[in-house]
Design a protein around this motif. Structure first.
Motif, short mmCIF file in Angstrom:
data_model
loop_
_atom_site.label_atom_id
_atom_site.label_comp_id
_atom_site.label_asym_id
_atom_site.label_seq_id
_atom_site.Cartn_x
_atom_site.Cartn_y
_atom_site.Cartn_z
N SER A 273 44.77 24.77 -26.22
CA SER A 273 44.05 23.58 -25.82
C SER A 273 44.81 22.58 -24.94
O SER A 273 44.19 21.95 -24.09
N PRO A 274 46.14 22.43 -25.05
CA PRO A 274 46.80 21.48 -24.15
C PRO A 274 47.10 22.01 -22.76
O PRO A 274 47.61 21.27 -21.91
N TYR A 275 46.79 23.28 -22.51
CA TYR A 275 47.27 23.93 -21.30
C TYR A 275 46.15 24.33 -20.35
O TYR A 275 45.09 24.82 -20.78
N ALA A 276 46.42 24.15 -19.06
CA ALA A 276 45.56 24.76 -18.06
C ALA A 276 45.70 26.27 -18.14
O ALA A 276 46.75 26.79 -18.53
N MET A 277 44.62 26.95 -17.76
CA MET A 277 44.60 28.40 -17.78
C MET A 277 44.17 28.92 -16.42
O MET A 277 43.44 28.25 -15.68
N ARG B 99 49.59 39.96 -6.53
CA ARG B 99 48.65 39.34 -7.45
C ARG B 99 47.94 38.20 -6.75
O ARG B 99 48.56 37.40 -6.04
N GLU B 100 46.64 38.12 -6.94
CA GLU B 100 45.82 37.17 -6.21
C GLU B 100 45.19 36.16 -7.18
O GLU B 100 44.61 36.54 -8.19
N PHE B 101 45.29 34.91 -6.83
CA PHE B 101 44.67 33.84 -7.61
C PHE B 101 43.15 33.95 -7.55
O PHE B 101 42.59 34.22 -6.49
N VAL B 102 42.51 33.72 -8.70
CA VAL B 102 41.05 33.75 -8.76
C VAL B 102 40.50 32.36 -9.12
O VAL B 102 39.68 31.80 -8.40
N ALA B 103 40.95 31.80 -10.25
CA ALA B 103 40.39 30.53 -10.70
C ALA B 103 41.32 29.90 -11.72
O ALA B 103 42.12 30.59 -12.36
N THR B 104 41.20 28.58 -11.87
CA THR B 104 41.96 27.88 -12.88
C THR B 104 41.12 26.76 -13.47
O THR B 104 40.18 26.26 -12.83
N ILE B 105 41.46 26.38 -14.69
CA ILE B 105 40.74 25.34 -15.40
C ILE B 105 41.74 24.49 -16.15
O ILE B 105 42.73 25.01 -16.70
#
Length: 126
Positions: free
Chosen positions: A30-34, A45-51
């Protein structure tokens, strides 16, 4: 020790949908972005999405914007990636990752993440 396990991958026809899950055990997310990344053989490796930790801020790669949605359920210690209108070029192993530091916004750089799952294969046929 934190463990991340992805699931939900599979074979789907172009135009179809899949929902990937990333379930965590050992520590709370819960305290971390994913983040979600993807990788194909012979490519970086390719970035897709973050939250972010609250789920209020999301960011997507241009290649998936408008088709993919990242979300999280902190009560279930799980992050999701809803993928719609899939294309053959979306074929890859999809990996989730936890940001290195708590209460930070996510990043599109893999160096910002310290814990990674093993990945789940997504194959989109034409």
């Amino acid at each position: 020790q934190l463990q991340l396990v992805e699931s939900g991958g599979g074979l789907v026809q172009a135009g179809g949908s899949l929902r990937l899950s990333c379930a965590a055990s050992g520590r709370t997310l819960s305290p971390y972005a994913m983040g979600w990344f993807r990788q194909t053989p012979g490519k970086e490796r390719e970035f897709v999405a973050t939250i972010d930790s609250s789920g209020g801020t999301t960011y997507y790669a241009d290649a998936v914007k408008g088709r993919f949605t990242i979300s999280r359920d902190n009560s279930r210690n799980t992050v999701y990636l809803q993928m719609s209108n899939l294309r053959p070029e979306d074929t890859a192993v999809y990996l989730c990752a936890r940001h290195a530091n708590p209460f930070r916004l996510g990043t599109n750089s893999e160096s910002g993440y310290t814990y990674w799952g093993q990945g789940t294969q997504v194959t989109v046929s034409s």
